[in-house]
Design a protein around this motif. Structure first.
Motif, short mmCIF file in Angstrom:
data_model
loop_
_atom_site.label_atom_id
_atom_site.label_comp_id
_atom_site.label_asym_id
_atom_site.label_seq_id
_atom_site.Cartn_x
_atom_site.Cartn_y
_atom_site.Cartn_z
N LEU A 95 0.82 -1.20 0.00
CA LEU A 95 0.00 0.00 0.00
C LEU A 95 0.86 1.25 0.00
O LEU A 95 0.58 2.21 -0.72
CB LEU A 95 -0.93 0.00 1.21
N ALA A 96 1.92 1.26 0.84
CA ALA A 96 2.69 2.49 0.99
C ALA A 96 4.11 2.19 1.44
O ALA A 96 4.38 1.18 2.10
CB ALA A 96 2.02 3.42 2.00
N TYR A 97 5.01 3.09 1.06
CA TYR A 97 6.38 3.13 1.56
C TYR A 97 6.52 4.41 2.38
O TYR A 97 6.26 5.51 1.87
CB TYR A 97 7.38 3.13 0.41
N VAL A 98 6.90 4.27 3.65
CA VAL A 98 6.90 5.40 4.57
C VAL A 98 8.25 5.48 5.28
O VAL A 98 8.70 4.49 5.89
CB VAL A 98 5.78 5.28 5.64
N SER A 99 8.90 6.64 5.19
CA SER A 99 10.16 6.85 5.88
C SER A 99 10.42 8.34 5.96
O SER A 99 9.63 9.16 5.48
CB SER A 99 11.31 6.15 5.14
N GLY A 108 11.04 15.56 5.99
CA GLY A 108 12.29 14.87 6.27
C GLY A 108 12.43 14.29 7.66
O GLY A 108 13.54 13.93 8.06
N HIS A 109 11.33 14.15 8.39
CA HIS A 109 11.39 13.57 9.73
C HIS A 109 10.90 12.13 9.70
O HIS A 109 10.07 11.76 8.87
CB HIS A 109 10.52 14.38 10.71
N ARG A 110 11.40 11.33 10.62
CA ARG A 110 10.88 9.98 10.76
C ARG A 110 9.43 10.04 11.20
O ARG A 110 9.05 10.82 12.07
CB ARG A 110 11.68 9.19 11.81
N VAL A 111 8.60 9.20 10.58
CA VAL A 111 7.20 9.14 10.97
C VAL A 111 7.08 8.43 12.32
O VAL A 111 6.29 8.84 13.18
CB VAL A 111 6.38 8.40 9.89
N LEU A 112 7.86 7.38 12.51
CA LEU A 112 7.85 6.62 13.75
C LEU A 112 9.28 6.42 14.24
O LEU A 112 10.19 6.22 13.44
CB LEU A 112 7.18 5.26 13.55
N SER A 113 9.46 6.45 15.54
CA SER A 113 10.77 6.17 16.12
C SER A 113 11.09 4.68 15.95
O SER A 113 10.18 3.87 15.76
CB SER A 113 10.77 6.53 17.60
N PRO A 114 12.37 4.29 16.05
CA PRO A 114 12.70 2.86 15.98
C PRO A 114 11.94 2.02 17.00
O PRO A 114 11.49 0.91 16.70
CB PRO A 114 14.21 2.84 16.24
N GLY A 115 11.76 2.56 18.20
CA GLY A 115 11.00 1.84 19.21
C GLY A 115 9.55 1.67 18.82
O GLY A 115 8.95 0.60 19.04
#
Length: 436
Positions: free
Chosen positions: A214-218, A373-380
């Motif tokens: 559906l989507a690529y998000v980064s 240019g920000h992360r949508v979600l943190s690694p955690g």
């Protein structure tokens, strides 16, 4: 592919119907089908001469399949060249995960269908034209309401044959988010700010395509890749209002931005060579505080524009049509539709609309981070999402696939209809602004 559906009856100077519907989109066509199926006389007017519009919602949700099943149309629809998806994957910060699993839903409607909207509308038109009370006027623009002393009495429409009046006991605006009729009715939507827009385009699939995604998000951006068989209907999420700036940077820079966000498209991004291939979808969320006047109601995008998030706009428009038909069919058979019944339809349908729009608004604020240019979600958060994905899949399957208040068709056999004699139409000059 697209085809043109002309009216079975030649245009006349003045006509009266049980219902006239402006707009041949999903809401208008489903409502027209339901009314004609119940033995009523309904006219749908559509300003275009065919249904072929690209970059429209392609999703047919499980709840819509259920409605088609209730109407005996499910298997005929699924016989068309459609794509069935039992799950929706996304690649979030480089990690693939299944976000929605429709397989948890009750069968047989435990999958999502992707079908070009023109095919879906052509299908509905073909089925509706089997019924003698259905009249579809393509290439016919609704230009104004016909106001009586106490209520809206129909439409004034314009086509290649000139202008005509279509008088009706109920007039329905299903003419989209730029509805002329809601403006003519004096109804103004409340707007809710949206921080994003979508740039839509079509791409060929890579020679070795990945699983349906559906989507690529980064932090590089967010790209939609909706499977259309041999192609993707694709979209790049951008900050609202920046499309002119993107155009000034040039098409090569756009392709670079696209591939950075979705590297899988590197092989095919070169097919974008001209800005004419890229369409701006201005994302809106709005809602009419009041959907109705005596003799008139707005449904679908004309009443509440939904965001593309979750692809639920078509689904909610169809649900509006079913809810309205369930209420008005018995009343139209008796000769009139009360405003109290229109209030009841709005009250019922605005509850799920408000909640879904609130969910979409929150989602936009998260997605907007990718546009700068920000992360949508943190690694955690990504790890937590993966760990909790079975629960999330089930929740989203019901939220997206079924909806917050799914409607069901109430059967009104045509042969049971006991119609009251038609009232004498008003004189053409009987128009007044005081219809409230």
């Amino acid at each position: 592919m697209s085809s043109s559906f002309e009216s079975r009856r030649p245009p006349t100077a003045a006509r009266e119907r049980d219902c006239v519907i402006a707009g041949g989109g999903p809401a208008g066509m489903v409502l027209g089908y339901l009314l004609a199926r119940a033995g009523l006389e309904v006219t749908v007017v559509e300003k275009h001469r065919d249904f072929f519009r690209d970059f429209r919602g392609d999703t047919v949700h499980p709840s819509t399949l259920t409605l088609l099943g209730e109407l005996g149309l499910r298997e005929r629809f699924l016989a068309l060249p459609v794509t069935r998806l039992s799950a929706l994957d996304a690649v979030v910060e480089g990690q693939r995960m299944t976000l929605v699993d429709f397989g948890v839903l009750r069968g047989p409607d435990d999958f999502l269908v992707l079908a070009p909207q023109w095919d879906f509308l052509d299908f509905l038109a073909r089925e509706a034209r089997r019924m003698p009370g259905f009249d579809l006027q393509m290439g016919t623009q609704a230009v104004d309401l016909l106001d009586g002393e106490a209520a809206v009495r129909g439409l004034r429409v314009r086509s290649s044959g000139g202008e005509q009046e279509i008088r009706a006991r109920l007039t329905v605006a299903a003419d989209g988010r730029t509805s002329l009729l809601r403006e003519a009715a004096g109804l103004e939507p409340a707007e809710f700010g949206v921080p994003i827009d979508v740039l839509w385009f079509s791409l060929p699939k890579p020679s070795d395509p990945p699983p349906a995604t559906l989507a690529y998000v980064s932090s590089a951006g967010m790209v939609l890749t909706i499977d259309r068989g041999e192609t993707y209907q694709s979209g790049l999420i951008v900050k609202k209002g920046v499309f002119p700036v993107i155009q000034q940077a040039g098409i090569a820079a756009f392709r670079t931005r696209l591939v950075q966000a979705a590297p899988v498209l590197a092989e095919v991004a070169g097919s974008l060579t001209d800005w004419e291939q890229i369409k701006l979808l201005t994302v809106q969320i709005n809602r009419l505080p009041r959907w109705h006047r005596p003799g008139f109601i707005a449904i679908g995008d004309a009443a509440h524009a939904m965001s593309p998030m979750f692809g639920v706009g078509v689904n909610y428009a169809i649900q509006d049509a079913v809810a309205l038909a369930n209420v008005i069919i018995p009343q139209l058979r008796q000769g009139t539709v009360t405003e109290r019944s229109l209030i009841a339809v709005q009250t019922r349908r605005q509850r799920p609309v408000k909640l879904m729009q609130a969910i979409q608004g929150r989602g936009h604020r998260v997605i907007a981070r990718a546009t700068v240019g920000h992360r949508v979600l943190s690694p955690g958060a990504v790890r937590l999402l993966r760990l909790g994905s079975p629960v999330l899949r089930r929740i989203l399957a019901h939220l997206v696939g079924v909806g917050l208040l799914p409607e069901h068709v109430q059967h009104h056999p045509a042969e049971a209809s006991e119609r009251q004699p038609r009232q004498t139409p008003e004189a053409p000059g009987d128009r007044s602004a005081g219809a409230e």
